[in-house]
Write a protein that holds these residues in place. Structure first.
Motif, PDB file in Angstrom:
ATOM      1  N   TYR A  34     -83.419 -46.616 -87.183  1.00 18.29           N
ATOM      2  CA  TYR A  34     -83.486 -45.637 -86.335  1.00 18.29           C
ATOM      3  C   TYR A  34     -83.880 -46.196 -85.175  1.00 18.29           C
ATOM      4  O   TYR A  34     -84.915 -46.717 -84.465  1.00 18.29           O
ATOM      5  CB  TYR A  34     -84.024 -44.000 -86.086  1.00 18.29           C
ATOM      6  CG  TYR A  34     -83.261 -43.007 -87.674  1.00 18.29           C
ATOM      7  CD1 TYR A  34     -81.914 -42.436 -87.197  1.00 18.29           C
ATOM      8  CD2 TYR A  34     -84.171 -43.918 -89.294  1.00 18.29           C
ATOM      9  CE1 TYR A  34     -82.022 -42.065 -88.403  1.00 18.29           C
ATOM     10  CE2 TYR A  34     -82.928 -43.076 -89.842  1.00 18.29           C
ATOM     11  CZ  TYR A  34     -82.241 -42.486 -89.975  1.00 18.29           C
ATOM     12  OH  TYR A  34     -81.619 -41.557 -91.655  1.00 18.29           O
TER      13      TYR A  34
ATOM     14  N   PHE B  29     -83.390 -39.987 -82.711  1.00 16.70           N
ATOM     15  CA  PHE B  29     -82.524 -40.949 -82.857  1.00 16.70           C
ATOM     16  C   PHE B  29     -81.622 -41.239 -83.286  1.00 16.70           C
ATOM     17  O   PHE B  29     -81.440 -40.700 -84.189  1.00 16.70           O
ATOM     18  CB  PHE B  29     -84.154 -41.239 -83.886  1.00 16.70           C
ATOM     19  CG  PHE B  29     -85.799 -42.138 -83.647  1.00 16.70           C
ATOM     20  CD1 PHE B  29     -85.769 -43.022 -83.189  1.00 16.70           C
ATOM     21  CD2 PHE B  29     -86.648 -40.629 -83.381  1.00 16.70           C
ATOM     22  CE1 PHE B  29     -87.344 -43.598 -83.037  1.00 16.70           C
ATOM     23  CE2 PHE B  29     -87.756 -41.292 -83.049  1.00 16.70           C
ATOM     24  CZ  PHE B  29     -87.878 -42.209 -82.644  1.00 16.70           C
ATOM     25  N   THR B  30     -80.797 -42.352 -83.209  1.00 16.95           N
ATOM     26  CA  THR B  30     -79.594 -42.867 -83.877  1.00 16.95           C
ATOM     27  C   THR B  30     -80.078 -43.670 -84.920  1.00 16.95           C
ATOM     28  O   THR B  30     -80.768 -44.470 -84.968  1.00 16.95           O
ATOM     29  CB  THR B  30     -78.739 -43.755 -82.561  1.00 16.95           C
ATOM     30  OG1 THR B  30     -78.353 -43.407 -81.929  1.00 16.95           O
ATOM     31  CG2 THR B  30     -77.288 -43.525 -82.646  1.00 16.95           C
ATOM     32  N   HIS B  31     -79.766 -42.855 -85.368  1.00 18.53           N
ATOM     33  CA  HIS B  31     -78.959 -43.991 -87.065  1.00 18.53           C
ATOM     34  C   HIS B  31     -78.111 -45.172 -86.676  1.00 18.53           C
ATOM     35  O   HIS B  31     -77.299 -45.252 -86.417  1.00 18.53           O
ATOM     36  CB  HIS B  31     -78.442 -43.893 -88.378  1.00 18.53           C
ATOM     37  CG  HIS B  31     -78.718 -44.418 -89.291  1.00 18.53           C
ATOM     38  ND1 HIS B  31     -77.454 -45.323 -89.987  1.00 18.53           N
ATOM     39  CD2 HIS B  31     -79.682 -44.502 -90.531  1.00 18.53           C
ATOM     40  CE1 HIS B  31     -77.808 -45.316 -91.194  1.00 18.53           C
ATOM     41  NE2 HIS B  31     -79.440 -45.059 -91.607  1.00 18.53           N
ATOM     42  N   GLU B  32     -78.915 -46.409 -86.509  1.00 21.93           N
ATOM     43  CA  GLU B  32     -77.901 -47.522 -86.505  1.00 21.93           C
ATOM     44  C   GLU B  32     -78.059 -48.569 -87.507  1.00 21.93           C
ATOM     45  O   GLU B  32     -77.931 -49.626 -87.296  1.00 21.93           O
ATOM     46  CB  GLU B  32     -79.519 -48.894 -85.259  1.00 21.93           C
ATOM     47  CG  GLU B  32     -79.311 -47.874 -84.275  1.00 21.93           C
ATOM     48  CD  GLU B  32     -80.461 -48.080 -83.385  1.00 21.93           C
ATOM     49  OE1 GLU B  32     -81.996 -49.658 -83.064  1.00 21.93           O
ATOM     50  OE2 GLU B  32     -80.660 -47.532 -81.840  1.00 21.93           O
TER      51      GLU B  32
ATOM     52  N   ALA C 187     -86.718 -38.796 -87.611  1.00 22.95           N
ATOM     53  CA  ALA C 187     -85.498 -38.867 -87.302  1.00 22.95           C
ATOM     54  C   ALA C 187     -84.818 -38.421 -85.794  1.00 22.95           C
ATOM     55  O   ALA C 187     -84.578 -38.330 -85.205  1.00 22.95           O
ATOM     56  CB  ALA C 187     -85.891 -40.926 -87.131  1.00 22.95           C
ATOM     57  N   GLU C 188     -83.588 -37.804 -86.662  1.00 21.63           N
ATOM     58  CA  GLU C 188     -82.274 -37.122 -86.454  1.00 21.63           C
ATOM     59  C   GLU C 188     -83.046 -35.882 -85.753  1.00 21.63           C
ATOM     60  O   GLU C 188     -82.529 -35.400 -84.418  1.00 21.63           O
ATOM     61  CB  GLU C 188     -81.951 -37.035 -87.958  1.00 21.63           C
ATOM     62  CG  GLU C 188     -81.528 -38.445 -88.340  1.00 21.63           C
ATOM     63  CD  GLU C 188     -80.207 -37.765 -89.920  1.00 21.63           C
ATOM     64  OE1 GLU C 188     -79.999 -36.842 -89.687  1.00 21.63           O
ATOM     65  OE2 GLU C 188     -80.025 -38.847 -90.607  1.00 21.63           O
TER      66      GLU C 188
ATOM     67  N   GLU D 261     -88.243 -47.911 -82.084  1.00 25.74           N
ATOM     68  CA  GLU D 261     -87.600 -48.104 -83.448  1.00 25.74           C
ATOM     69  C   GLU D 261     -88.131 -47.203 -84.705  1.00 25.74           C
ATOM     70  O   GLU D 261     -89.586 -47.677 -84.480  1.00 25.74           O
ATOM     71  CB  GLU D 261     -87.217 -49.563 -83.321  1.00 25.74           C
ATOM     72  CG  GLU D 261     -86.786 -49.599 -84.905  1.00 25.74           C
ATOM     73  CD  GLU D 261     -86.438 -51.381 -85.042  1.00 25.74           C
ATOM     74  OE1 GLU D 261     -87.147 -51.744 -86.111  1.00 25.74           O
ATOM     75  OE2 GLU D 261     -85.427 -51.845 -84.294  1.00 25.74           O
TER      76      GLU D 261
ATOM     77  N   HIS E  62     -83.778 -47.795 -93.579  1.00 33.50           N
ATOM     78  CA  HIS E  62     -83.328 -47.055 -92.499  1.00 33.50           C
ATOM     79  C   HIS E  62     -84.047 -47.603 -91.230  1.00 33.50           C
ATOM     80  O   HIS E  62     -84.528 -47.521 -90.900  1.00 33.50           O
ATOM     81  CB  HIS E  62     -82.828 -45.871 -93.272  1.00 33.50           C
ATOM     82  CG  HIS E  62     -81.630 -45.660 -94.091  1.00 33.50           C
ATOM     83  ND1 HIS E  62     -80.609 -44.788 -93.611  1.00 33.50           N
ATOM     84  CD2 HIS E  62     -81.781 -45.798 -95.240  1.00 33.50           C
ATOM     85  CE1 HIS E  62     -79.879 -45.271 -94.887  1.00 33.50           C
ATOM     86  NE2 HIS E  62     -81.051 -45.552 -95.995  1.00 33.50           N
TER      87      HIS E  62
ATOM     88  N   GLN F 149     -88.269 -47.066 -88.931  1.00 29.40           N
ATOM     89  CA  GLN F 149     -87.475 -48.168 -90.546  1.00 29.40           C
ATOM     90  C   GLN F 149     -88.059 -46.780 -90.862  1.00 29.40           C
ATOM     91  O   GLN F 149     -89.819 -46.543 -91.205  1.00 29.40           O
ATOM     92  CB  GLN F 149     -88.040 -48.982 -90.825  1.00 29.40           C
ATOM     93  CG  GLN F 149     -87.251 -50.353 -89.704  1.00 29.40           C
ATOM     94  CD  GLN F 149     -87.376 -51.368 -89.380  1.00 29.40           C
ATOM     95  OE1 GLN F 149     -88.221 -51.721 -90.562  1.00 29.40           O
ATOM     96  NE2 GLN F 149     -86.371 -52.526 -88.838  1.00 29.40           N
TER      97      GLN F 149
ATOM     98  N   MET G 223     -85.839 -39.744 -92.418  1.00 30.16           N
ATOM     99  CA  MET G 223     -84.529 -39.969 -92.210  1.00 30.16           C
ATOM    100  C   MET G 223     -84.334 -38.395 -91.206  1.00 30.16           C
ATOM    101  O   MET G 223     -84.175 -38.874 -90.341  1.00 30.16           O
ATOM    102  CB  MET G 223     -83.568 -40.016 -92.870  1.00 30.16           C
ATOM    103  CG  MET G 223     -83.795 -41.419 -93.695  1.00 30.16           C
ATOM    104  SD  MET G 223     -82.259 -42.298 -94.542  1.00 30.16           S
ATOM    105  CE  MET G 223     -83.433 -41.342 -96.108  1.00 30.16           C
TER     106      MET G 223
ATOM    107  N   LEU H 223     -84.721 -44.754 -80.473  1.00 29.42           N
ATOM    108  CA  LEU H 223     -84.803 -44.201 -79.808  1.00 29.42           C
ATOM    109  C   LEU H 223     -84.633 -44.238 -78.226  1.00 29.42           C
ATOM    110  O   LEU H 223     -85.544 -45.666 -77.864  1.00 29.42           O
ATOM    111  CB  LEU H 223     -85.440 -42.592 -79.674  1.00 29.42           C
ATOM    112  CG  LEU H 223     -85.364 -42.289 -78.832  1.00 29.42           C
ATOM    113  CD1 LEU H 223     -83.870 -41.197 -78.398  1.00 29.42           C
ATOM    114  CD2 LEU H 223     -86.932 -40.856 -79.086  1.00 29.42           C
TER     115      LEU H 223
END
Length: 172
Positions: free
Chosen positions: A156, A134-137, A129-130, A115, A154, A117, A126, A158
């Motif tokens: 994220y 990573f998936t925005h959760e 992460a993308e 995770e 935010h 944050q 951000m 993976l």
């Protein structure tokens, strides 16, 4: 790692304004004594498996730090955090370093979920992460007090099966 105390203190001191925005706690490491005490504690935390921390270098220059924390071996997950000196940003250093730590986490450590944050205004984190898959959760509303103000975080995640270690794009 305690041998990095002097260069760590220098990196933090040089980046005070930059770090103040999202990582004000790191600012305490701007002196040799504080940096050395922190690094000695980091070695102890690593020995206990509580937190693993790596320093990021470009050549001989210390650029920043990455760590896995809240490592839960039973549920096979952890949180990742990092910082990079402003003068080293925009070169792909953070992406490469985080990808290497993720490879270690999903490989040698056999973790299943990582995770990340970051504060809502931290667009660079951000984007990183993308980029790394990573998936925005979701968003944790006013979950962190930064510089006296509550900010949204935010979140994220993976998963190991979704990790692409070499950075190649996933097939569509």
């Amino acid at each position: 790692m305690p041998e990095h105390a002097e260069v760590l203190a220098g990196l933090v001191a040089y980046n005070r304004e930059h770090l103040q925005t999202y990582l004000p706690a790191v600012l305490q490491l701007d002196s040799f004594g504080e940096a050395q005490a922190y690094l000695e504690a980091a070695v102890a935390r690593a020995a206990s498996g509580e937190v693993l921390e790596w320093h990021v270098f470009s050549g001989t220059a210390l650029c920043g730090s990455i760590r896995l924390k809240d490592i839960d071996t039973a549920d096979r997950n952890a949180r990742i955090g990092y910082y990079l000196g402003q003068q080293f940003q925009g070169r792909g250093i953070a992406s490469a370093a985080v990808r290497a730590v993720l490879a270690h986490a999903f490989g040698a450590l056999q973790l299943h979920r990582i995770e990340l944050q970051c504060a809502a205004a931290n667009h660079a984190s951000m984007a990183l992460a993308e980029r790394l898959g990573f998936t925005h959760e979701g968003v944790l509303r006013q979950a962190e007090c930064l510089n006296g103000a509550f900010v949204d975080l935010h979140v994220y995640g993976l998963l190991q099966p979704d990790f692409v270690p070499d950075g190649a794009a996933l097939p569509v």
